[in-house]
Enzyme design. Sequence first.
Site, PDB file in Angstrom:
ATOM      1  N   HIS A  57      -3.771   9.540  -3.144  1.00  0.00           N
ATOM      2  CA  HIS A  57      -3.373   9.222  -4.518  1.00  0.00           C
ATOM      3  C   HIS A  57      -4.563   9.633  -5.397  1.00  0.00           C
ATOM      4  O   HIS A  57      -5.708   9.532  -4.952  1.00  0.00           O
ATOM      5  CB  HIS A  57      -3.198   7.726  -4.774  1.00  0.00           C
ATOM      6  CG  HIS A  57      -2.218   6.997  -3.923  1.00  0.00           C
ATOM      7  ND1 HIS A  57      -2.511   6.547  -2.667  1.00  0.00           N
ATOM      8  CD2 HIS A  57      -0.939   6.596  -4.189  1.00  0.00           C
ATOM      9  CE1 HIS A  57      -1.459   5.902  -2.185  1.00  0.00           C
ATOM     10  NE2 HIS A  57      -0.493   5.923  -3.068  1.00  0.00           N
TER      11      HIS A  57
ATOM     12  N   ASP B 184      -7.359   7.117  -5.376  1.00  0.00           N
ATOM     13  CA  ASP B 184      -8.159   6.950  -4.154  1.00  0.00           C
ATOM     14  C   ASP B 184      -9.424   7.791  -4.201  1.00  0.00           C
ATOM     15  O   ASP B 184     -10.401   7.492  -3.530  1.00  0.00           O
ATOM     16  CB  ASP B 184      -7.417   7.447  -2.903  1.00  0.00           C
ATOM     17  CG  ASP B 184      -6.034   6.882  -2.754  1.00  0.00           C
ATOM     18  OD1 ASP B 184      -5.816   5.752  -3.202  1.00  0.00           O
ATOM     19  OD2 ASP B 184      -5.180   7.581  -2.164  1.00  0.00           O
TER      20      ASP B 184
HETATM   21  C1  XLS Z   1       3.060   1.379  -0.082  1.00  0.00           C
HETATM   22  C2  XLS Z   1       3.364   2.792   0.133  1.00  0.00           C
HETATM   23  C3  XLS Z   1       2.332   3.770  -0.372  1.00  0.00           C
HETATM   24  C4  XLS Z   1       2.911   5.149  -0.427  1.00  0.00           C
HETATM   25  C5  XLS Z   1       2.175   6.098  -1.292  1.00  0.00           C
HETATM   26  O1  XLS Z   1       3.670   0.493   0.487  1.00  0.00           O
HETATM   27  O2  XLS Z   1       3.596   2.976   1.495  1.00  0.00           O
HETATM   28  O3  XLS Z   1       1.194   3.719   0.426  1.00  0.00           O
HETATM   29  O4  XLS Z   1       3.016   5.691   0.844  1.00  0.00           O
HETATM   30  O5  XLS Z   1       2.109   5.682  -2.604  1.00  0.00           O
END
Ligand code: XLS
Length: 431
Positions: free
Chosen positions: A97, A100
């Site tokens: 993301h 991150d």
């Molecule tokens: C959260 C989600 C997130 C997505 C990406 O529960 O799994 O990590 O995979 O935004």
Amino acid sequence: MTDFFKDISPLAYAPDSTDLAFRHYNPDEVIAGKRMEDHLRFGVAYWHSFAWPGGDPFGAETFERPWFGDTMDLARMKADVAFEMFDLLNVPFFCWHDADIRPEGDSFAESQRNFEEIIDYFGTKMESSRTKLLWGTANLFSHRRFMSGAATNPDPEIFAWSAATVKNCMDATHKLNGENYVLWGGREGYETLLNTDLKRERQQAGRFLQMAVEYKHKIGFKGAILVEPKPQEPSKHQYDFDVATVYGFLKEFGLEGEVQMNIEQGHAILAGHSFEHELALASSLGIFGSIDMNRNDYQSGWDTDQFPNNVPEVALAYYEVIKAGGFTKGGTNFDSKLRRQSLDPVDLIAAHAGAMDVCARGFKAAAAMLEDGTLEEMRTARYAGWDSAGGKALLDSDLATIAAQVAAGSINPQPRSGRQEILENIVNRFV
Ligand code: XLS
Ligand code: NI
Ligand code: NI
């Protein structure tokens, strides 16, 4: 080089090793005509492994990584450590993301500058690394501005901010030759209907997704756009509840040929399904894309994102993946996080290595079950009646004609065993 993983050497395939090694994952082993690495397409999730501090609702950071903090130097150190781990594990992919990988700036423009600088840093690192980008995505749920949603926010300025963020994340994913772009609607839902205009919010979400698809075509991004369903958490109710719900949504907004699914094990469980149910349904609807692999605790009722450690479950999931034709652009992203007491660098490596082994075992079992063919033969035999002339004619008939046939006594159904235990015994021979 950082010294974070200083005592750890690159992991090798060593089936008899009792040390840090792969005992089942052998990237070069050919299964059903393809290398294991090319089947499984493993990815590391940047957020859990390098950005998550180890907090829970009752306690804050436990991990204390040397790169935690809000400067660009620390963001670069985090990238250095991440790529060192990709090398140690020899993983072909990673995912991120925006939030991150870069420090949040004081303005949109500053966040964007930080982000673009790190994307360029990734680009340079990727020139000498074998690890590629499986997908990028925008974090439209952590910052307080997103507390009432992103595309579905009652405030149009948040919609605009979110659209601009997705544009930048799509540009960056395109620049790094990402294979997919993911949208997960963490706060695209509501806490209470008392303050929510559900109809309007769904329209906003539909238009937002159309805009992402339009932009993909505009910039010539050849990757897949993936939506990741989840029924709840952080919102009490999320609009992208499960595969079936998202399919209805895609149909409503004319996007069913444009968008596929990124299906996560834990989200399937939260929705009251099995992982293989979600995979089989997406495949049957022609919208299977990629998977987020993890394991959910069956008692706790929230998204525990544990590393997978259940071979029979994983085998049944990959059975559906192989039947769906396997991954094309998708892959196996470990959307899995350490337990907050697992503090050491070695925990991070062992978690991924173990998960890769569990997936390899599951995948091999799934491929062997398909090769053996008994399960598919028994399934086909169960539906054989539908392949007979009478069975085929039935669906083109009508109620009155069918009623006449039944009344004439030519149709006299005899119940037959579903053979569930025998089928389960067959699975047990392979796992
Ligand atoms: C959260 C989600 C997130 C997505 C990406 O529960 O799994 O990590 O995979 O935004
Ligand atoms: Ni999740
Ligand atoms: Ni996920």
